[in-house]
Motif scaffolding. Sequence first.
Motif, PDB file in Angstrom:
ATOM      1  N   PHE A 176       0.840  -1.194   0.000  1.00  0.00           N
ATOM      2  CA  PHE A 176       0.000   0.000   0.000  1.00  0.00           C
ATOM      3  C   PHE A 176       0.879   1.250   0.000  1.00  0.00           C
ATOM      4  O   PHE A 176       1.794   1.393   0.806  1.00  0.00           O
ATOM      5  N   ASP A 177       0.590   2.162  -0.929  1.00  0.00           N
ATOM      6  CA  ASP A 177       1.329   3.413  -1.053  1.00  0.00           C
ATOM      7  C   ASP A 177       0.325   4.564  -1.027  1.00  0.00           C
ATOM      8  O   ASP A 177      -0.472   4.724  -1.961  1.00  0.00           O
ATOM      9  N   PRO A 178       0.330   5.366   0.037  1.00  0.00           N
ATOM     10  CA  PRO A 178      -0.662   6.451   0.133  1.00  0.00           C
ATOM     11  C   PRO A 178      -0.521   7.502  -0.963  1.00  0.00           C
ATOM     12  O   PRO A 178      -1.442   8.297  -1.171  1.00  0.00           O
ATOM     13  N   ASN A 179       0.616   7.517  -1.658  1.00  0.00           N
ATOM     14  CA  ASN A 179       0.782   8.477  -2.751  1.00  0.00           C
ATOM     15  C   ASN A 179       0.001   8.071  -4.000  1.00  0.00           C
ATOM     16  O   ASN A 179      -0.306   8.928  -4.839  1.00  0.00           O
ATOM     17  N   PHE A 180      -0.305   6.758  -4.106  1.00  0.00           N
ATOM     18  CA  PHE A 180      -1.000   6.264  -5.289  1.00  0.00           C
ATOM     19  C   PHE A 180      -2.310   5.547  -4.962  1.00  0.00           C
ATOM     20  O   PHE A 180      -3.119   5.331  -5.864  1.00  0.00           O
ATOM     21  N   HIS A 181      -2.503   5.190  -3.698  1.00  0.00           N
ATOM     22  CA  HIS A 181      -3.673   4.402  -3.319  1.00  0.00           C
ATOM     23  C   HIS A 181      -4.474   5.128  -2.243  1.00  0.00           C
ATOM     24  O   HIS A 181      -3.912   5.889  -1.453  1.00  0.00           O
ATOM     25  N   GLU A 182      -5.759   4.837  -2.244  1.00  0.00           N
ATOM     26  CA  GLU A 182      -6.648   5.352  -1.198  1.00  0.00           C
ATOM     27  C   GLU A 182      -7.362   4.159  -0.562  1.00  0.00           C
ATOM     28  O   GLU A 182      -8.097   3.432  -1.243  1.00  0.00           O
ATOM     29  N   ALA A 183      -7.113   3.971   0.737  1.00  0.00           N
ATOM     30  CA  ALA A 183      -7.663   2.798   1.428  1.00  0.00           C
ATOM     31  C   ALA A 183      -9.124   3.036   1.800  1.00  0.00           C
ATOM     32  O   ALA A 183      -9.453   4.016   2.463  1.00  0.00           O
ATOM     33  N   LEU A 184      -9.981   2.117   1.359  1.00  0.00           N
ATOM     34  CA  LEU A 184     -11.396   2.185   1.723  1.00  0.00           C
ATOM     35  C   LEU A 184     -11.678   1.405   2.998  1.00  0.00           C
ATOM     36  O   LEU A 184     -12.555   1.779   3.786  1.00  0.00           O
ATOM     37  N   PHE A 185     -10.926   0.332   3.201  1.00  0.00           N
ATOM     38  CA  PHE A 185     -11.100  -0.477   4.409  1.00  0.00           C
ATOM     39  C   PHE A 185      -9.835  -1.288   4.640  1.00  0.00           C
ATOM     40  O   PHE A 185      -8.986  -1.430   3.746  1.00  0.00           O
ATOM     41  N   MET A 186      -9.732  -1.846   5.850  1.00  0.00           N
ATOM     42  CA  MET A 186      -8.635  -2.744   6.214  1.00  0.00           C
ATOM     43  C   MET A 186      -9.241  -3.956   6.903  1.00  0.00           C
ATOM     44  O   MET A 186     -10.119  -3.823   7.762  1.00  0.00           O
ATOM     45  N   ALA A 187      -8.760  -5.132   6.505  1.00  0.00           N
ATOM     46  CA  ALA A 187      -9.306  -6.365   7.071  1.00  0.00           C
ATOM     47  C   ALA A 187      -8.230  -7.438   7.067  1.00  0.00           C
ATOM     48  O   ALA A 187      -7.404  -7.493   6.145  1.00  0.00           O
ATOM     49  N   PRO A 188      -8.220  -8.297   8.110  1.00  0.00           N
ATOM     50  CA  PRO A 188      -7.251  -9.402   8.124  1.00  0.00           C
ATOM     51  C   PRO A 188      -7.642 -10.472   7.109  1.00  0.00           C
ATOM     52  O   PRO A 188      -8.819 -10.790   6.943  1.00  0.00           O
ATOM     53  N   MET A 189      -6.649 -11.002   6.420  1.00  0.00           N
ATOM     54  CA  MET A 189      -6.891 -12.037   5.415  1.00  0.00           C
ATOM     55  C   MET A 189      -5.801 -13.086   5.524  1.00  0.00           C
ATOM     56  O   MET A 189      -4.617 -12.753   5.569  1.00  0.00           O
TER      57      MET A 189
END
Length: 223
Positions: A176-189
Motif C-alpha cells: 500500500f502506497d498512500p501516494n498512489f492508493h486510497e484505502a477504503l477499508f482494512m481487514a485481516p486475510m
Amino acid sequence: MAAPCRTVLRSVTNFTSAALFRSTKPRYSTRYLATTATETSKAEDVEAAKSETPAEGETTSPADKKLTEEKAKLDKELKEYKDKYVRALAETENVRQRMKQQLADSKLYAIQGFCKDLLEVADVLQKATETVPAEEMKNNPTLKTLFEGLKMTETQMQKVFSRNGLEMLNPVGEKFDPNFHEALFMAPMEGKEPGTVAVVSKVGYTLHSRVIRPALVGVVKAP
C-alpha cells in the motif's frame, strides 16, 4: 743677427705653450656627459618627490580628509549596488526558470481535465465487460459478439491512454502506497501479507507519473 734669433725663440715658445695647453685640456666623452646628465636628472626627481611627500607626522589637510571619506563612502555604495545587481540577476533567472517549468507543465498536463472525463467512460466499459457471465456467452452468440466488441473498445481506449501518458493503476498484491492508493477499508486475510493491497474497488490513473485519480483499495490488516 740678434733679431732673427729673437723671432725664432718667440715661435718656439708659442708652439710649446700651445702644445702644453692642448695636453692639459680635460677630455670628456659623449657617454660620460650623457651619464652625468641622467644622474643629475634622477637626483632632481628624487628631490622633487621628497618635497611633494608630506613629512612624517604631518597631518593631512581638511580637504584631503574630506576626499578620503567621500571615496570610502562611494566605495561602500558601489559594493552595495553591485550586490543588489547580482541578487536581481539571480532572482530574474530563477523566475525565468520557474516560468519555463510552468509552461512545460501546462503543455504536458493540458489534457488532464479531458482525461478525467474519459476515465468515467473507461470505468463503464470495464464494469460492462466484468458483469457479462462467461456461461451465457457460450449459449448466446449475440452476447458473445457484443462482449468481444466492448472488450476491443476497452483495449483500444487503454492504448490511446498510454500514447498520451495516461497509465492505469491496478495494485493488487502490491504494498500500500498512500501516494498512489486510497484505502477504503482494512481487514485481516489469511495467507496475505499485512500492508498489501487485497482488493481494488476502482482502478487509479496517472498522467505522466502524476496521480490524477488514486486507486480505491482494500488493505490487508494484521490479525
